[in-house]
Design a protein around this motif. Sequence first.
Motif, mmCIF file in Angstrom:
data_model
loop_
_atom_site.group_PDB
_atom_site.id
_atom_site.type_symbol
_atom_site.label_atom_id
_atom_site.label_comp_id
_atom_site.label_asym_id
_atom_site.label_seq_id
_atom_site.Cartn_x
_atom_site.Cartn_y
_atom_site.Cartn_z
ATOM 1 N N THR A 67 -45.545 -45.411 10.934
ATOM 2 C CA THR A 67 -44.302 -46.042 10.489
ATOM 3 C C THR A 67 -43.094 -45.126 10.632
ATOM 4 N N ASP A 68 -43.306 -43.808 10.728
ATOM 5 C CA ASP A 68 -42.177 -42.884 10.883
ATOM 6 C C ASP A 68 -41.832 -42.607 12.348
ATOM 7 N N GLY A 69 -42.461 -43.354 13.267
ATOM 8 C CA GLY A 69 -42.159 -43.211 14.683
ATOM 9 C C GLY A 69 -43.053 -42.235 15.433
ATOM 10 N N VAL A 70 -43.933 -41.544 14.748
ATOM 11 C CA VAL A 70 -44.842 -40.598 15.399
ATOM 12 C C VAL A 70 -45.972 -41.370 16.077
ATOM 13 N N ARG A 71 -46.393 -40.870 17.242
ATOM 14 C CA ARG A 71 -47.529 -41.446 17.968
ATOM 15 C C ARG A 71 -48.542 -40.331 18.197
ATOM 16 N N ASN A 72 -49.790 -40.564 17.786
ATOM 17 C CA ASN A 72 -50.878 -39.620 18.029
ATOM 18 C C ASN A 72 -51.910 -40.276 18.933
ATOM 19 N N THR A 73 -52.400 -39.496 19.890
ATOM 20 C CA THR A 73 -53.417 -39.962 20.819
ATOM 21 C C THR A 73 -54.664 -39.120 20.621
ATOM 22 N N TYR A 74 -55.810 -39.797 20.515
ATOM 23 C CA TYR A 74 -57.078 -39.123 20.255
ATOM 24 C C TYR A 74 -58.068 -39.451 21.367
ATOM 25 N N ARG A 75 -58.690 -38.420 21.908
ATOM 26 C CA ARG A 75 -59.801 -38.601 22.835
ATOM 27 C C ARG A 75 -61.065 -38.391 22.005
ATOM 28 N N ILE A 76 -61.777 -39.465 21.754
ATOM 29 C CA ILE A 76 -62.985 -39.415 20.929
ATOM 30 C C ILE A 76 -64.160 -39.294 21.886
ATOM 31 N N ASP A 77 -64.838 -38.151 21.814
ATOM 32 C CA ASP A 77 -65.753 -37.781 22.883
ATOM 33 C C ASP A 77 -67.235 -38.012 22.601
ATOM 34 N N ASP A 78 -67.569 -38.676 21.518
ATOM 35 C CA ASP A 78 -68.995 -38.832 21.219
ATOM 36 C C ASP A 78 -69.402 -40.279 20.944
ATOM 37 N N CYS A 79 -68.668 -41.226 21.522
ATOM 38 C CA CYS A 79 -69.010 -42.622 21.263
ATOM 39 C C CYS A 79 -68.678 -43.483 22.475
ATOM 40 N N SER A 80 -69.132 -44.715 22.422
ATOM 41 C CA SER A 80 -68.888 -45.656 23.515
ATOM 42 C C SER A 80 -67.577 -46.416 23.283
ATOM 43 N N LYS A 81 -67.119 -47.078 24.318
ATOM 44 C CA LYS A 81 -65.918 -47.912 24.190
ATOM 45 C C LYS A 81 -66.147 -49.025 23.174
ATOM 46 N N GLU A 82 -67.373 -49.553 23.119
ATOM 47 C CA GLU A 82 -67.683 -50.618 22.155
ATOM 48 C C GLU A 82 -67.504 -50.113 20.726
ATOM 49 N N GLN A 83 -67.882 -48.867 20.462
ATOM 50 C CA GLN A 83 -67.691 -48.310 19.129
ATOM 51 C C GLN A 83 -66.207 -48.165 18.807
ATOM 52 N N LEU A 84 -65.410 -47.780 19.789
ATOM 53 C CA LEU A 84 -63.967 -47.691 19.574
ATOM 54 C C LEU A 84 -63.366 -49.062 19.289
ATOM 55 N N VAL A 85 -63.841 -50.062 20.000
ATOM 56 C CA VAL A 85 -63.364 -51.428 19.772
ATOM 57 C C VAL A 85 -63.729 -51.872 18.355
ATOM 58 N N ASP A 86 -64.891 -51.479 17.872
ATOM 59 C CA ASP A 86 -65.284 -51.798 16.490
ATOM 60 C C ASP A 86 -64.333 -51.144 15.487
ATOM 61 N N VAL A 87 -63.970 -49.893 15.734
ATOM 62 C CA VAL A 87 -63.025 -49.207 14.850
ATOM 63 C C VAL A 87 -61.672 -49.918 14.889
ATOM 64 N N LEU A 88 -61.233 -50.305 16.074
ATOM 65 C CA LEU A 88 -59.975 -51.025 16.214
ATOM 66 C C LEU A 88 -60.013 -52.350 15.453
ATOM 67 N N SER A 89 -61.112 -53.058 15.551
ATOM 68 C CA SER A 89 -61.270 -54.320 14.819
ATOM 69 C C SER A 89 -61.207 -54.093 13.315
ATOM 70 N N ASP A 90 -61.826 -53.022 12.859
ATOM 71 C CA ASP A 90 -61.798 -52.687 11.437
ATOM 72 C C ASP A 90 -60.368 -52.395 10.974
ATOM 73 N N LEU A 91 -59.616 -51.683 11.793
ATOM 74 C CA LEU A 91 -58.223 -51.404 11.446
ATOM 75 C C LEU A 91 -57.403 -52.690 11.392
ATOM 76 N N LYS A 92 -57.665 -53.606 12.313
ATOM 77 C CA LYS A 92 -56.965 -54.900 12.295
ATOM 78 C C LYS A 92 -57.260 -55.651 11.003
ATOM 79 N N GLU A 93 -58.514 -55.605 10.556
ATOM 80 C CA GLU A 93 -58.884 -56.260 9.294
ATOM 81 C C GLU A 93 -58.156 -55.638 8.116
#
Length: 69
Positions: A38-64
Amino acid sequence: METCSLHDFIKSIKPWLSENYIRRAHINPDGDFVLDFTDGVRNTYRIDDCSKEQLVDVLSDLKEKGVAE
């Protein structure tokens, strides 16, 4: 960009979720997880121990939790 494990990523964003500090989250074309705050900062994370499907699950959880995609 920060490289981390999925466990460390989840642990690091947990405090921000309780404050409604994350405005937007998405996975970029390179497969990195991007958070806009909300303060305009953008952080990018390379998560190196999981699949894209797991990342999509995390994204879905954040949407909820009310984070926009």
